[in-house]
Design an enzyme around this catalytic site. Structure first.
Site, PDB file in Angstrom:
ATOM      1  N   LYS A 181     -24.300  96.120  34.184  1.00  0.00           N
ATOM      2  CA  LYS A 181     -23.717  95.764  35.444  1.00  0.00           C
ATOM      3  C   LYS A 181     -23.225  94.414  36.370  1.00  0.00           C
ATOM      4  CE  LYS A 181     -20.240  98.649  38.769  1.00  0.00           C
ATOM      5  NZ  LYS A 181     -20.517  99.558  39.024  1.00  0.00           N
ATOM      6  N   ASP A 233     -23.847 104.811  36.692  1.00  0.00           N
ATOM      7  CA  ASP A 233     -24.135 103.123  37.162  1.00  0.00           C
ATOM      8  C   ASP A 233     -25.407 103.416  38.119  1.00  0.00           C
ATOM      9  OD1 ASP A 233     -21.622 103.924  35.829  1.00  0.00           O
ATOM     10  OD2 ASP A 233     -20.771 102.517  36.896  1.00  0.00           O
ATOM     11  N   LYS A 240     -20.122  95.412  31.650  1.00  0.00           N
ATOM     12  CA  LYS A 240     -19.272  95.897  33.399  1.00  0.00           C
ATOM     13  C   LYS A 240     -19.224  95.195  34.743  1.00  0.00           C
ATOM     14  CE  LYS A 240     -18.178  99.644  35.761  1.00  0.00           C
ATOM     15  NZ  LYS A 240     -18.351 101.148  36.988  1.00  0.00           N
TER      16      LYS A 240
END
Length: 329
Positions: free
Chosen positions: A229, A166, A265
Site C-alpha cells: 500500500k 494495515d 492499494k
C-alpha cells in the site's frame, strides 16, 4: 438502462495466499527504477485510456467494490464509524440502483477501514454483510513504537474481529537500507496477523526515490505481505501514478518469479471518480483485468464514493446532484 457488460460482484476467485520467502538480498540489490521512464509511462494513462457512457458507469460500479471505505481522523467516534458502516451497507441510493437496472449485482465496498479502537463497533455494524473490517495497527501513521507494542496492537485488532490489518513500516529502515530489519519486522507482523490479511503501508512520499520504493515493496512481499500500500494518507505526498507504476511492476516481477499474486492499494488523495478510473486503467494495462478484483486491488478512500455516486447520477440524468444528496457520514 442495463449495465450487465461487466461483473461487479465480490465473489473471490480461489487465491493462494503469500506464504513468504527467504530474504534474497541479491534480488533486492538488482532492483533499479528509471524515474523519467516511469513518468512518461504514467503521464499517458489519463490521456490515452478513457471509457465513456455506459462503460464508464460500469467501471464506476466496479470501483465501489474495490474501495476500502475509511475514516482515520483524530475526532472519530463510534457514531461516525456506525454511519460509515451504514453507507457501506448501502453505498448507492436505491433510486440510482433502480435506474441502472443492476438487480443481480452485489455492489458493496471491499472493506471498512478504521482505527483499532473502533474495530468492534465496525464489526457489529457490518454483521451479516460479508464486508470485512480492516484495522490500521502498528502505531499508525508513523510506526514509531516498540515492536512489542505494535505486535500487541495487531493481536488485539484480530481478537476484536478485524480480518485485514494495515500495518506501517518504519521508513528509517528503508532510508538506512536495513533490509534485514524491515524483513524481520514484517515477518513478525505477518505471524501476529494469523489468518487476517496484512497490508504493508510504505509511506512512499517519505522514501526519497522510486528505487527505494521498489526495494521496500520487494522486501515486504518476500516477508509475506498480502498487499503493498502506498500511504497512510497523512504524508505530504500520497498515492500517485508514478509510484503506483513502480509498485505494480514489482508485483508483476514478484509474480513471475514466485507464482504468487500480491494485492495493491493506492491510498491518500484519491477523491475523484476520474482518478479512480486512471488507477483502474493502469492496473488493467500492467497486470490485466484479473487484478481488478477486491482480493488484489483496493482504493484507500474516504470521499471517493461521494463523487462516484454523483457521477453515476449525472450519467443517468445529465445533471450533477449536490454533495448533500450523497452524504458519507
Amino acid at each position: 438502462m442495463s449495465l450487465r457488460v461487466v461483473d461487479t460482484s465480490q465473489t473471490h476467485t480461489p487465491h493462494k495466499r503469500n506464504p513468504g520467502f527467504p530474504l534474497d538480498l541479491d534480488w533486492v540489490e538488482r532492483v533499479r527504477m528509471n524515474r523519467s521512464a516511469l513518468e512518461r509511462r504514467a503521464g499517458g494513462i489519463g490521456a490515452r485510456r478513457t471509457v465513456k457512457k455506459d462503460y464508464q458507469l460500469a467501471w464506476l460500479l466496479k470501483a465501489i467494490t474495490l474501495m476500502d471505505l475509511t475514516t482515520l481522523n483524530a475526532d472519530d467516534t463510534d457514531g461516525r464509524v456506525e454511519r460509515l458502516c451504514a453507507k457501506a451497507r448501502h453505498p448507492l441510493r436505491q433510486d440510482i440502483l433502480d435506474r441502472l437496472d443492476v438487480p443481480g449485482l452485489r455492489i458493496l465496498p471491499g472493506a471498512v477501514c478504521v482505527y483499532h479502537s473502533f474495530v468492534k463497533t465496525a464489526v457489529n455494524a457490518l454483521e451479516g454483510t460479508g464486508i470485512p473490517v480492516a484495522a490500521v495497527s502498528t502505531a499508525f501513521p508513523h510506526g514509531l513504537a516498540p515492536i512489542e507494542t505494535k505486535l500487541k496492537e495487531i493481536e488485539m485488532s484480530v481478537a476484536d474481529g478485524a480480518q485485514e490489518i494495515d500495518i506501517v513500516i518504519e521508513r528509517g529502515m528503508v532510508l538506512r537500507q536495513d533490509w534485514q530489519g524491515l524483513y524481520d519486522q514484517i515477518r513478525a507482523f505477518r505471524k501476529a496477523c494469523g489468518n487476517a490479511h496484512i497490508k504493508t503501508i510504505l509511506g512512499t512520499g517519505e522514501l526519497a526515490t522510486q528505487t527505494n520504493i521498489a526495494k521496500a515493496s520487494l522486501v515486504c512481499m518476500l516477508a509475506g505481505a498480502d498487499f503493498i500500500k502506498t500511504s497512510t494518507g497523512k504524508e505530504k505526498v500520497n498515492a500517485n501514478l508514478v509510484t503506483s507504476l513502480t509498485m505494480i511492476r514489482m508485483i508483476r516481477w514478484f509474480a513471475e518469479e514466485t507464482g504468487i499474486e500480491i494485492g495493491y492499494k493506492p491510498a491518500g488523495g484519491i477523491a475523484k471518480a476520474a482518478d479512480a478510473l486512471k488507477y483502474m486503467a493502469l492496473m488493467k494495462e500492467e497486470l490485466g483485468t484479473h487484478w481488478l478484483q477486491p482480493h488484489l486491488f483496493r482504493f484507500g478512500a474516504s470521499s471517493l464514493l461521494t463523487d462516484i455516486e454523483r457521477q453515476l447520477e449525472h450519467g443517468l440524468t445529465g445533471h450533477y446532484a449536490a454533495d448533500y444528496r450523497q452524504p458519507m457520514v
